[in-house]
Write an enzyme that holds these catalytic residues in place. Structure first.
Site, PDB file in Angstrom:
ATOM      1  N   GLY A 149       0.813  -1.213   0.000  1.00 40.18           N
ATOM      2  CA  GLY A 149       0.000   0.000   0.000  1.00 40.18           C
ATOM      3  C   GLY A 149       0.845   1.260   0.000  1.00 40.18           C
ATOM      4  CG  ASP A 167      -5.647 -12.588   4.196  1.00 40.43           C
ATOM      5  OD1 ASP A 167      -5.881 -11.666   4.998  1.00 40.43           O
ATOM      6  OD2 ASP A 167      -6.542 -13.226   3.610  1.00 40.43           O
ATOM      7  CB  ALA A 216      -5.907  -0.552   6.783  1.00 42.32           C
ATOM      8  CE1 TYR A 221     -10.114   3.443   7.073  1.00 39.75           C
ATOM      9  CE2 TYR A 221     -10.458   5.757   7.609  1.00 39.75           C
ATOM     10  CZ  TYR A 221      -9.599   4.713   7.318  1.00 39.75           C
ATOM     11  OH  TYR A 221      -8.240   4.924   7.285  1.00 39.75           O
ATOM     12  CE  LYS A 265      -7.046   2.514  10.714  1.00 40.35           C
ATOM     13  NZ  LYS A 265      -6.051   1.497  10.260  1.00 40.35           N
TER      14      LYS A 265
END
Ligand SMILES: NC(=O)c1ccc[n+]([C@@H]2O[C@H](COP(=O)([O-])OP(=O)(O)OC[C@H]3O[C@@H](n4cnc5c(N)ncnc54)[C@H](OP(=O)(O)O)[C@@H]3O)[C@@H](O)[C@H]2O)c1
Length: 282
Positions: A14, A40, A64, A129, A133
Site C-alpha cells: 500500500g 493476509d 487496512a 471506517y 479504526k
C-alpha cells in the site's frame, strides 16, 4: 532502534507500506516486506507463523480496509480487518517480544472541533471506517503493551489511489475540476510519515501519537497547490460538502495536533506535496 534492527511491514504493497519499507531500509534496518499476497493479515495462523519465523523487533501494520465509502455497506469486513486482524498482528508481535505500530486516522473524530485535535480529545467517529479504526486502536493496545498508535490524515503516496492522482487525472483530461472548500485537514505525504514512524520506533514513547504534516488547508487549497506545483493548467471551482454528498460523511475539520512535548514533527504539507511529485516523476 540501532541500525540493522529487524522489522516486519504488513500491507507492504500500500501507499504507507511501500514508503515504510523504503524509509526503514534507508536507515539500514533489516526489513521483511509482506504485501497482501505474502501475508493476509486476516489469516491468524499465517500471521502468527510469519511473525514467529521472522522474530522482528517491531511490526508495522500498514494493512487496512481503507475504502471509506464502501465500508458503510461492508462493516463486517472492515471490522474484521481494521480491528480483529489488527489485534492478531499486535498479539503475534507481543508473543515474540516485538513492539507494534498501528496507523490510525483523523476520521476517529467527528470534525466539529475548531482547533487541532490532540491525543486526549474524545474520539467520536461518524463513519464505519472511523469506528473500525478506533476499534483497531483499542484491540492493538489491549494485545500488546508496547504499541504505537499513530493517527494521521489525508495520505498520498506511491502505489495507491489518492487525491493528488485524482486531481492530476481530471485536470489533464477536463482542465476544470470541482472541489469542496469546507473540509479542512492536513494532507500528509507517506514518505514523510514513514520517516517519522521510523524515528518514533527509536523511542519508547508507547501510546497514542498524532502525526500529520504541519499546516492545514481545505481540499480546494490542496487542489490549487497540486496544479501549481505540477505545472498543470486547470481551473479549480469550489463547492460545498452539502452539494457533494458521499456515502460516508467526511469530518469538516480534522486537523491533528499533538500534546507530546518531544513530538516528531513532519514537514509542511506543501513540502510533502513537492516530495511526492518529485518521487512519482523519478
Ligand atoms: N489513505 C489515507 O488517507 C489515510 C489517512 C489516515 C490513516 N490512514 C491509515 O494508514 C494506513 C495505511 O493506509 P494507506 O493509505 O497506505 O492504504 P492503502 O494504500 O489502501 O494500503 C492498504 C494496504 O492493505 C492491503 N490489504 C488489504 N487487505 C489486506 C489483508 N487482508 N492482508 C494484508 N494486506 C491487506 C491492501 O492491499 P490491496 O491493495 O491488495 O487490497 C493495501 O496494499 C491504514 O491503516 C489507514 O487506515 C490512511
Amino acid at each position: 532502534m540501532l541500525p540493522g534492527v529487524k522489522l516486519v511491514v504488513c500491507g507492504a504493497g500500500g501507499m504507507l507500506g511501500q514508503d515504510m519499507v523504503r524509509a526503514a531500509r534507508f536507515m539500514n534496518h533489516e526489513v521483511t516486506a509482506l504485501d497482501r499476497e505474502a501475508l493476509d493479515i486476516s489469516n491468524e495462523r499465517a500471521v502468527r507463523r510469519a511473525i514467529e519465523r521472522e522474530r522482528p523487533a517491531a511490526v508495522v501494520n500498514c494493512a487496512a480496509y481503507t475504502a471509506v465509502d464502501a465500508a458503510e455497506d461492508d462493516s463486517d469486513a472492515a471490522m474484521r480487518l481494521n480491528a480483529d486482524a489488527a489485534g492478531t498482528v499486535a498479539s503475534a508481535a507481543a508473543a515474540v517480544g516485538a513492539c507494534v505500530v498501528y496507523p490510525s486516522t483523523d476520521y476517529v473524530f467527528d470534525g466539529t472541533g475548531e482547533r487541532p485535535y490532540v491525543e486526549s480529545d474524545e474520539p467520536s467517529p461518524k463513519t464505519v471506517y472511523g469506528q473500525t479504526k478506533l476499534a483497531g486502536e483499542v484491540d492493538t493496545a489491549a494485545a500488546n503493551p508496547r504499541h504505537f498508535l499513530v493517527r494521521t490524515s489525508w495520505l498520498f503516496g506511491t502505489g495507491g489511489r489518492n487525491f493528488v492522482e485524482t486531481m492530476l487525472e481530471i485536470g489533464e483530461r477536463d482542465k476544470q475540476v470541482l472541489v469542496v472548500r469546507d473540509q479542512v485537514g492536513c494532507p500528509t505525504w507517506t514518505g514523510h510519515l514513514a520517516a517519522g514512524i521510523v524515528r518514533l520506533l527509536d523511542t519508547d514513547a508507547y501510546g497514542l501519537h498524532h502525526m500529520s504534516a504541519q499546516g492545514e488547508c481545505s481540499w480546494y487549497d490542496f487542489a490549487m497547490a497540486i496544479f501549481e506545483q505540477a505545472g498543470v493548467e486547470c481551473s479549480v471551482l469550489s463547492t460545498t460538502t452539502a452539494e457533494f454528498a458521499r456515502p460516508a460523511p467526511r469530518p469538516a475539520y480534522s486537523v491533528l495536533g499533538t500534546q507530546w512535548q518531544d513530538a516528531i514533527h513532519l514537514p509542511e504539507w506543501q513540502v510533502g506535496l513537492r516530495g511526492y511529485l518529485e518521487d512519482r516523476a523519478s
